[in-house]
Design a protein around this motif. Structure first.
Motif, PDB file in Angstrom:
ATOM      1  N   ALA A   1      -8.271   1.302  -7.918  1.00  5.89           N
ATOM      2  CA  ALA A   1      -9.106   0.151  -8.265  1.00  5.89           C
ATOM      3  C   ALA A   1      -8.631  -1.041  -7.454  1.00  5.89           C
ATOM      4  O   ALA A   1      -7.446  -1.370  -7.470  1.00  5.89           O
ATOM      5  CB  ALA A   1      -9.002  -0.142  -9.759  1.00  5.89           C
ATOM      6  N   ILE A   2      -9.562  -1.696  -6.763  1.00  4.47           N
ATOM      7  CA  ILE A   2      -9.176  -2.758  -5.825  1.00  4.47           C
ATOM      8  C   ILE A   2      -9.967  -4.028  -6.119  1.00  4.47           C
ATOM      9  O   ILE A   2     -11.201  -4.013  -6.178  1.00  4.47           O
ATOM     10  CB  ILE A   2      -9.416  -2.323  -4.367  1.00  4.47           C
ATOM     11  N   LEU A   3      -9.236  -5.121  -6.314  1.00  7.92           N
ATOM     12  CA  LEU A   3      -9.846  -6.442  -6.435  1.00  7.92           C
ATOM     13  C   LEU A   3      -9.506  -7.209  -5.161  1.00  7.92           C
ATOM     14  O   LEU A   3      -8.335  -7.448  -4.856  1.00  7.92           O
ATOM     15  CB  LEU A   3      -9.308  -7.194  -7.656  1.00  7.92           C
ATOM     16  N   LEU A   4     -10.536  -7.561  -4.403  1.00  3.45           N
ATOM     17  CA  LEU A   4     -10.370  -8.148  -3.072  1.00  3.45           C
ATOM     18  C   LEU A   4     -10.869  -9.587  -3.059  1.00  3.45           C
ATOM     19  O   LEU A   4     -12.026  -9.850  -3.347  1.00  3.45           O
ATOM     20  CB  LEU A   4     -11.159  -7.311  -2.047  1.00  3.45           C
ATOM     21  N   VAL A   5      -9.985 -10.522  -2.717  1.00  4.49           N
ATOM     22  CA  VAL A   5     -10.358 -11.925  -2.533  1.00  4.49           C
ATOM     23  C   VAL A   5     -10.318 -12.233  -1.042  1.00  4.49           C
ATOM     24  O   VAL A   5      -9.331 -11.944  -0.364  1.00  4.49           O
ATOM     25  CB  VAL A   5      -9.387 -12.858  -3.284  1.00  4.49           C
ATOM     26  N   SER A   6     -11.407 -12.792  -0.530  1.00  2.00           N
ATOM     27  CA  SER A   6     -11.441 -13.151   0.885  1.00  2.00           C
ATOM     28  C   SER A   6     -12.443 -14.274   1.113  1.00  2.00           C
ATOM     29  O   SER A   6     -13.484 -14.324   0.456  1.00  2.00           O
ATOM     30  CB  SER A   6     -11.825 -11.944   1.750  1.00  2.00           C
ATOM     31  N   VAL A   7     -12.082 -15.187   2.042  1.00  2.00           N
ATOM     32  CA  VAL A   7     -13.052 -16.212   2.450  1.00  2.00           C
ATOM     33  C   VAL A   7     -13.914 -15.719   3.597  1.00  2.00           C
ATOM     34  O   VAL A   7     -14.840 -16.411   4.031  1.00  2.00           O
ATOM     35  CB  VAL A   7     -12.336 -17.524   2.860  1.00  2.00           C
ATOM     36  N   GLU A   8     -13.609 -14.523   4.107  1.00  2.00           N
ATOM     37  CA  GLU A   8     -14.366 -13.948   5.218  1.00  2.00           C
ATOM     38  C   GLU A   8     -15.554 -13.172   4.652  1.00  2.00           C
ATOM     39  O   GLU A   8     -15.388 -12.075   4.106  1.00  2.00           O
ATOM     40  CB  GLU A   8     -13.488 -13.011   6.056  1.00  2.00           C
ATOM     41  N   LEU A   9     -16.748 -13.724   4.779  1.00  2.00           N
ATOM     42  CA  LEU A   9     -17.909 -13.069   4.194  1.00  2.00           C
ATOM     43  C   LEU A   9     -18.191 -11.720   4.838  1.00  2.00           C
ATOM     44  O   LEU A   9     -18.617 -10.777   4.157  1.00  2.00           O
ATOM     45  CB  LEU A   9     -19.135 -13.970   4.304  1.00  2.00           C
ATOM     46  N   ASP A  10     -17.974 -11.595   6.151  1.00  2.00           N
ATOM     47  CA  ASP A  10     -18.170 -10.300   6.794  1.00  2.00           C
ATOM     48  C   ASP A  10     -17.242  -9.254   6.192  1.00  2.00           C
ATOM     49  O   ASP A  10     -17.624  -8.089   6.015  1.00  2.00           O
ATOM     50  CB  ASP A  10     -17.911 -10.407   8.300  1.00  2.00           C
ATOM     51  N   GLU A  11     -16.030  -9.661   5.873  1.00  2.00           N
ATOM     52  CA  GLU A  11     -15.052  -8.745   5.284  1.00  2.00           C
ATOM     53  C   GLU A  11     -15.473  -8.319   3.887  1.00  2.00           C
ATOM     54  O   GLU A  11     -15.438  -7.119   3.552  1.00  2.00           O
ATOM     55  CB  GLU A  11     -13.693  -9.442   5.241  1.00  2.00           C
TER      56      GLU A  11
ATOM     57  N   ILE B   1       0.828  -1.208   0.000  1.00  2.00           N
ATOM     58  CA  ILE B   1       0.000   0.000   0.000  1.00  2.00           C
ATOM     59  C   ILE B   1       0.860   1.256   0.000  1.00  2.00           C
ATOM     60  O   ILE B   1       0.514   2.258  -0.657  1.00  2.00           O
ATOM     61  CB  ILE B   1      -0.976  -0.031   1.200  1.00  2.00           C
ATOM     62  N   GLU B   2       1.983   1.223   0.694  1.00  2.00           N
ATOM     63  CA  GLU B   2       2.830   2.415   0.762  1.00  2.00           C
ATOM     64  C   GLU B   2       3.466   2.761  -0.581  1.00  2.00           C
ATOM     65  O   GLU B   2       3.977   3.861  -0.760  1.00  2.00           O
ATOM     66  CB  GLU B   2       3.915   2.230   1.828  1.00  2.00           C
ATOM     67  N   GLN B   3       3.432   1.832  -1.552  1.00  2.00           N
ATOM     68  CA  GLN B   3       3.936   2.140  -2.897  1.00  2.00           C
ATOM     69  C   GLN B   3       2.910   2.882  -3.747  1.00  2.00           C
ATOM     70  O   GLN B   3       3.202   3.266  -4.876  1.00  2.00           O
ATOM     71  CB  GLN B   3       4.355   0.836  -3.596  1.00  2.00           C
ATOM     72  N   ASN B   4       1.675   3.048  -3.196  1.00  2.00           N
ATOM     73  CA  ASN B   4       0.621   3.836  -3.832  1.00  2.00           C
ATOM     74  C   ASN B   4       0.301   3.366  -5.256  1.00  2.00           C
ATOM     75  O   ASN B   4       0.333   4.143  -6.219  1.00  2.00           O
ATOM     76  CB  ASN B   4       1.019   5.327  -3.869  1.00  2.00           C
ATOM     77  N   PRO B   5      -0.063   2.076  -5.430  1.00  2.00           N
ATOM     78  CA  PRO B   5      -0.378   1.570  -6.773  1.00  2.00           C
ATOM     79  C   PRO B   5      -1.715   2.092  -7.269  1.00  2.00           C
ATOM     80  O   PRO B   5      -2.570   2.512  -6.494  1.00  2.00           O
ATOM     81  CB  PRO B   5      -0.426   0.059  -6.558  1.00  2.00           C
ATOM     82  N   ASP B   6      -1.915   2.044  -8.604  1.00  2.00           N
ATOM     83  CA  ASP B   6      -3.204   2.425  -9.190  1.00  2.00           C
ATOM     84  C   ASP B   6      -4.229   1.304  -9.043  1.00  2.00           C
ATOM     85  O   ASP B   6      -5.430   1.558  -8.911  1.00  2.00           O
ATOM     86  CB  ASP B   6      -3.024   2.756 -10.676  1.00  2.00           C
ATOM     87  N   VAL B   7      -3.746   0.067  -9.122  1.00  2.00           N
ATOM     88  CA  VAL B   7      -4.598  -1.112  -8.978  1.00  2.00           C
ATOM     89  C   VAL B   7      -4.003  -1.971  -7.875  1.00  2.00           C
ATOM     90  O   VAL B   7      -2.793  -2.212  -7.844  1.00  2.00           O
ATOM     91  CB  VAL B   7      -4.669  -1.929 -10.287  1.00  2.00           C
ATOM     92  N   LEU B   8      -4.849  -2.418  -6.966  1.00  2.00           N
ATOM     93  CA  LEU B   8      -4.368  -3.228  -5.854  1.00  2.00           C
ATOM     94  C   LEU B   8      -5.089  -4.573  -5.866  1.00  2.00           C
ATOM     95  O   LEU B   8      -6.317  -4.639  -5.773  1.00  2.00           O
ATOM     96  CB  LEU B   8      -4.612  -2.506  -4.524  1.00  2.00           C
ATOM     97  N   LEU B   9      -4.318  -5.647  -6.001  1.00  2.00           N
ATOM     98  CA  LEU B   9      -4.832  -7.013  -5.920  1.00  2.00           C
ATOM     99  C   LEU B   9      -4.604  -7.502  -4.499  1.00  2.00           C
ATOM    100  O   LEU B   9      -3.461  -7.549  -4.035  1.00  2.00           O
ATOM    101  CB  LEU B   9      -4.092  -7.923  -6.907  1.00  2.00           C
ATOM    102  N   ILE B  10      -5.676  -7.874  -3.816  1.00  2.00           N
ATOM    103  CA  ILE B  10      -5.561  -8.236  -2.397  1.00  2.00           C
ATOM    104  C   ILE B  10      -6.108  -9.644  -2.185  1.00  2.00           C
ATOM    105  O   ILE B  10      -7.246  -9.940  -2.517  1.00  2.00           O
ATOM    106  CB  ILE B  10      -6.346  -7.261  -1.496  1.00  2.00           C
ATOM    107  N   GLY B  11      -5.298 -10.497  -1.584  1.00  2.00           N
ATOM    108  CA  GLY B  11      -5.737 -11.838  -1.222  1.00  2.00           C
ATOM    109  C   GLY B  11      -5.750 -12.016   0.278  1.00  2.00           C
ATOM    110  O   GLY B  11      -4.714 -11.862   0.932  1.00  2.00           O
TER     111      GLY B  11
END
Length: 525
Positions: A464-474, A427-437
């Motif tokens: 722009a953020i693509l978020l993958v999570s098994v936590e449904l609340d998240e 995050i500190e690199q300030n990307p335009d697109v962030l892929l999060i697992g």
């Protein structure tokens, strides 16, 4: 000579004055704990609070510097896990201890063989496991290789392993992190059944809702100390969160409406087959705009990992096209992870140990992984170590990484603090697109609040953020739109405001409710 503990008969486990140091780190400080027989006892606390150390002492991985452990009122010296197992203690670890190409039956008897002939051991185990499966609702295909089984079945095998070895006290470490809501519900029924048969369960989880739903009593740890013991029926999420962190915690981040801009990530008809010939991605299409978070829900192992790794340039594209921030990525135009990063894409991998960190590296070395060629980290001839260390120290303070020691090996940080290092780096690199697992896997509730807010801040800054999570609340808390993956395909999309847990859980099992089908049929092509 160790003094006897005159424990009341109702206590399956009692700890008195347990103390443990690792060098200068005081991991457990004079811990007292009483766990009643035939109950489900929850233990919660921040990352680094000492929960795992305490459980490792009970299970014999570590030996306490001082203090006493009593099982059923009798003081024992538990110097190794063999002694713990012989004393009736079993443990199901967060990362399963299974040999993937062994069958379920072979995994259960491994290390607990009886007699000279393996067939005799297998026959004896099969009969006992069938009995245990029927008694506790733990049915498992015993002759199928573990690698072919779902994570829910693999967890049942771990529980059966412990019960087969005679566990009367069962420790479960973050047991629901890879389960669907339906599998979690089944697990809790199993725990209730174990409790009814007199087994004592110790449940370690950061999910306070599960603690409240499943336990009889709960103990709270903070900074190595036991700070509270309460009856579950007499507490709530807010009180437990405050006890854990030492301050009031926002359990739900305040998410305003998104203002989507231009497309920053577009995937069209993406397919990928692995080296074993198994199709991991099947005609996947999706898009993410600047200023929005698209969440992908699904049981672990349904293509989410392969999708992220393909988008990050780690796995090559078979067929289909990816547009990454204006750069085309396909079979004829491959990009490696370094090129993807230079295109303005950040990647927080799902598995920090396999892909995010090198455990033998110091924190400051791990902090520049993938960005070590940046000008600010290099001098005329060689890397500017002083600049790297200073930057790492500043970011560790900003992200509350504990301990704030840039020289400490990453292997010596708790899982949650390792995760903070990886997230801060990207995050500190300030990307335009962030892929999060799995951004908060193994992270405590106080840190979850902070991480979620940082992700929303990125969205609101136009990322722009693509978020993958098994936590449904998240997923429900952060995403503006939710896609559900099953067996390498996207089975449907749900607006965040219509994404209740039941609907998502059914879709994760490839059952798309009629109301969602109707909703999707109304959407413009």
């Amino acid at each position: 000579m160790t003094a006897q503990i005159h424990s009341a008969a109702e206590y399956a486990l009692e700890l008195r004055g347990i103390d443990k140091h690792f060098g200068a780190v005081h991991a457990n400080k004079n811990i007292d704990l009483k766990v009643e027989k035939g109950t489900i006892h929850g233990i919660v606390g921040e990352n680094g609070a000492g929960k795992s150390t305490l459980m490792s002492i009970i299970y014999g991985f570590y030996e306490a510097d001082k203090g006493d452990i009593a099982i059923d009122g009798r003081v024992l010296k538990i110097r190794d896990s063999k002694t713990a197992i012989a004393s009736g203690i079993g443990m199901v670890h967060q990362h399963f201890m299974l040999i993937q190409n062994f069958t379920a039956l072979e995994n259960v008897i491994l290390g607990a063989e009886s007699g000279e002939l393996i067939d005799d051991s297998l026959d004896k185990a099969r009969a006992e496991l069938n009995r245990l499966s029927e008694e506790f609702g733990l049915s498992v295909p015993l002759d199928q290789p573990v690698e072919e089984l779902s994570v829910g079945f693999q967890q049942r095998i771990e529980i059966l392993k412990a019960l087969y070895r005679g566990a009367r006290i069962l420790i479960l470490d973050e047991p629901t992190g890879v389960l669907t809501p339906q599998e979690t519900e089944h697990l809790f029924k199993v725990l209730d059944s174990l409790k009814a048969q007199g087994t004592t369960v110790i449940l370690i989880t950061h999910k306070l809702r599960e603690i409240l739903a499943a336990t009889d009593n709960v103990s709270v740890m903070r900074r190595g100390e036991m700070v509270a013991h309460v009856k579950t029926a007499e507490t709530n999420q807010e009180e437990l969160a405050e006890l854990m962190v030492g301050r009031k915690v926002l359990l739900q981040v305040d998410k305003g409406d998104s203002t989507p801009g231009d497309f920053k990530l577009s995937v069209r008809n993406l397919s990928m087959t692995d080296s074993a010939g198994v199709k991991r991605l099947d005609n996947v299409s999706l898009s993410v705009r600047a200023g929005e978070i698209v969440g992908i829900a699904g049981v672990s192992g349904n293509g989410q990992s392969e999708l992220l790794e393909t988008l990050a340039g780690i796995t090559p594209v078979d067929t289909g096209t990816i547009d990454l921030n204006g750069h085309t990525l396909d079979a004829e135009h491959p990009m490696n992870p370094s090129q993807v990063r230079h295109a303005g894409i950040g990647h927080i991998p799902e598995d920090r140990h396999r892909m995010g960190l090198i455990n033998t590296f110091s924190a400051y070395e791990a902090f520049v992984l993938g960005y070590h060629r940046n000008a600010e980290y290099n001098g005329t001839v060689q890397m500017n170590q002083a600049a790297i260390i200073a930057d790492c120290q500043e970011k560790m303070e900003r992200w509350d990484v504990r301990p704030q020691d840039p020289y400490l090996k990453t292997a010596n940080f708790s899982g949650g603090n390792q995760q903070k290092l990886v997230i801060a780096r990207e995050i500190e690199q300030n990307p335009d697109v962030l892929l999060i697992g799995q951004p908060t896997r193994g992270v405590d509730i106080g840190a979850i609040e902070s991480i979620h807010q940082r992700i929303l801040d990125m969205r609101d800054a136009g990322k722009a953020i693509l978020l993958v999570s098994v936590e449904l609340d998240e997923i429900r808390s952060l995403a503006d739109r939710i896609l559900v993956m099953f067996d390498g395909t996207i089975v449907g999309e749900v607006p965040a405001d219509k994404a209740d847990e039941r609907t998502l859980g059914l879709m994760m099992a490839n059952i798309v409710p009629d109301e969602i089908k109707a909703l999707q049929s109304e959407e413009p092509a």
